[in-house]
Design an enzyme around this catalytic site. Structure first.
Site, PDB file in Angstrom:
ATOM      1  N   HIS A   1      10.428   9.641  -8.396  1.00 45.55           N
ATOM      2  CA  HIS A   1      10.434  10.344  -7.332  1.00 45.55           C
ATOM      3  C   HIS A   1      11.771  11.043  -6.998  1.00 45.55           C
ATOM      4  O   HIS A   1      13.028  10.468  -7.132  1.00 45.55           O
ATOM      5  CB  HIS A   1       9.929   9.898  -5.856  1.00 45.55           C
ATOM      6  CG  HIS A   1       8.459   9.494  -6.062  1.00 45.55           C
ATOM      7  ND1 HIS A   1       7.498  10.424  -6.135  1.00 45.55           N
ATOM      8  CD2 HIS A   1       7.859   8.324  -6.178  1.00 45.55           C
ATOM      9  CE1 HIS A   1       6.373   9.915  -5.948  1.00 45.55           C
ATOM     10  NE2 HIS A   1       6.539   8.501  -6.180  1.00 45.55           N
TER      11      HIS A   1
ATOM     12  N   VAL B   1       4.978 -20.836  -6.906  1.00 47.53           N
ATOM     13  CA  VAL B   1       5.865 -21.465  -5.853  1.00 47.53           C
ATOM     14  C   VAL B   1       4.970 -21.931  -4.688  1.00 47.53           C
ATOM     15  O   VAL B   1       4.178 -20.972  -4.155  1.00 47.53           O
ATOM     16  CB  VAL B   1       6.898 -20.489  -5.357  1.00 47.53           C
ATOM     17  CG1 VAL B   1       7.524 -21.129  -4.224  1.00 47.53           C
ATOM     18  CG2 VAL B   1       8.101 -19.840  -6.454  1.00 47.53           C
TER      19      VAL B   1
ATOM     20  N   ILE C   1       8.233  -3.520  -0.438  1.00 52.58           N
ATOM     21  CA  ILE C   1       8.949  -2.493  -1.312  1.00 52.58           C
ATOM     22  C   ILE C   1       7.812  -1.634  -2.001  1.00 52.58           C
ATOM     23  O   ILE C   1       7.307  -1.940  -3.302  1.00 52.58           O
ATOM     24  CB  ILE C   1       9.852  -3.168  -2.516  1.00 52.58           C
ATOM     25  CG1 ILE C   1      10.791  -4.067  -1.979  1.00 52.58           C
ATOM     26  CG2 ILE C   1      10.472  -2.079  -3.237  1.00 52.58           C
ATOM     27  CD1 ILE C   1      11.663  -3.594  -1.242  1.00 52.58           C
TER      28      ILE C   1
END
Length: 476
Positions: free
Chosen positions: A90, A213, A379
């Site tokens: 972008h 994890v 994010i």
């Protein structure tokens, strides 16, 4: 062993394995490690999550003399949102000025040309258009221009109807005006992630794939023990890039002062005959509810992409929608921007879950509750665009928390491409089996046996046919 098959003993000159360079710093790819004698593997930094953010950080840290590892529960990198997004770099004009998104999107955008020269994953600046269909809507374009300029974006201008149709004849002829951004571009998001991972491993980062994890424990010295079902990794610092499960991972050490809600995005891909309809990324007006909206864009490899939706599927009204309803909505909204594509040429669809935080912005910070634990969470868009700048910011946070960042003199930034561009003179054939460079395996994309062999020979380990497809585009 190093990824070329030789013994990882620091004596590359005596290694008989084929190798194009000095592998003294080459990392190891761990896949099917069996828990044995309770060995704890020691690192300076452990990164949780091998999406494009985790792999960007891994490559950034590989520039320094330290021991780093990336841990991923899937059997390959780019198995989450990193393989199921728009692949748009972008311009940086949409993210609100003053936010982390606003700061990092344009900065990241400006780093992609050098990344492409180094890593050859496929990136092209094609420009973008945001369409307005009335004088009232043009006011939104003007606000976007002002916001973009505050973010440092250059190459912004508002085109009138005639100018829009001149540069992009296939858009809706009822268009009133459009915001043009020359700095926007397109890439292949999974090839970008793979290139980052490959180069990070070449420069010494270990990759623990198929290692979920399940717990993180704190030692008396303040270090972390990252536990997976088959191995324990001890680290001075942990970077949490676990995508839609980032809040769960953060909760393992009490650093969960945020909440992640997955938001589903769905796409349609059309064949190459439709990819020629547009030259730019074409957006509708953005909104808080739908984000940047349903775009119409060429892909880097010449298809036409429609999408994404932005659905909170935990909300009852969205969760009840059928696939048919979703597809009709994508086609309808896309037709408003570009009316003349032929929907019968849809060849596939895909969806992904983006990590949306309750803060409405990127979370990139050392936990105030748990020193040396860095959260890189929420994010969502424009995460791909921002990723190289995010990685630099995380390196700065680690340095601020006490990590020594001494430049590595042996850092190798280059990574050769897997896919070789082919001109109209290319004479490959599915019938030519004696020469891998001309033996075509995928006719639509003209992918050769040599390219597939090359993809299979690189780190990290390619575990599935889908992994080959991501690297060589064969079968897309």
């Amino acid at each position: 062993k190093c990824w070329r098959g030789g013994e990882k003993n620091g004596n590359c000159a005596a290694c008989a394995a084929p190798c194009s360079g000095n592998n003294r710093n080459t990392g190891i790819v761990f896949t099917e490690v069996e828990r044995g004698d309770n060995t704890v593997h020691d690192y300076d930094v452990v990164i949780i999550g091998a999406g494009l953010i985790g792999c960007s950080i891994a490559r950034e840290l590989s520039k320094y003399t330290l021991r780093a590892a990336v841990v991923e529960k899937a059997d390959d990198v780019a198995e989450g949102a990193s393989k199921a997004n728009s692949g748009i770099v972008h311009g940086g004009y949409t993210a609100r000025s003053g936010t982390l998104k606003g700061q990092l999107a344009h900065r990241g955008n400006q780093m992609f040309d050098q990344l492409e020269r180094d890593l050859h994953f496929g990136f092209r600046r094609c420009g973008s258009l945001v369409l307005a269909f009335s004088e009232e809507e043009q006011k939104t374009l003007e606000a976007l221009v002002a916001n973009g300029r505050r973010n440092g974006v250059k190459g912004l201008s508002i085109l009138d109807r005639n100018q829009v149709l001149e540069v992009e004849p296939s858009v809706n002829p009822e268009v009133h005006s459009a915001l043009y951004c020359s700095e926007a571009g397109i890439t292949s998001p999974y090839e970008y992630t793979i290139a980052l991972a490959e180069n990070a491993i070449l420069n010494g980062v270990d990759a623990w794939l198929s290692h979920e994890v399940v717990d993180i424990q704190r030692t008396a010295s303040g270090d972390f023990v990252v536990r997976t079902p088959r191995a324990d990794l001890r680290a001075h610092y942990v970077v949490n890039c676990a995508g839609i499960t980032a809040d769960t991972v953060a909760a393992m050490v009490g650093a969960n002062n945020f909440r992640i809600t997955p938001r589903k995005g769905e796409y349609l891909v059309l064949d190459h005959s439709q990819g020629r309809l547009v030259r730019h990324v074409v957006f509708p007006l953005p909104s808080e509810k739908r984000g940047k909206g349903i775009l119409v864009s060429p892909t880097f490899w010449g298809n036409l992409l429609l999408g994404p939706t932005a659905r909170d599927v935990h909300v009852a009204a969205e969760g009840r929608k059928t696939n048919t309803e979703v597809i009709r909505s994508i086609l309808s909204q896309s037709k408003h921007s570009v009316p003349n594509f032929d929907a019968s040429h849809v060849i596939t669809s895909y969806s992904g879950l983006r990590a949306r935080s309750d803060r409405g912005d990127f979370i990139i910070e050392e936990s105030s509750r748990v020193p040396r634990f860095i959260n890189v969470c929420g994010i969502d868009s424009p995460g791909l665009t921002s990723s190289p700048a995010v990685a630099q910011r995380v390196a700065g946070l680690l340095a601020g928390a006490g990590l020594s960042l001494a430049p590595c003199p042996n850092f190798r930034p280059q990574r050769p491409p897997i896919i070789q561009p082919k001109s109209s003179a290319f004479k490959g054939s599915v019938l030519t089996t004696d020469n891998p460079s001309s033996h075509v395996i995928c006719r639509c994309e003209r992918i050769t046996e040599a390219e597939i062999i090359d993809a299979l020979s690189r780190p990290p380990v390619v575990p599935t046919v889908d992994g080959v497809r991501k690297r060589a585009t064969a079968g897309l």
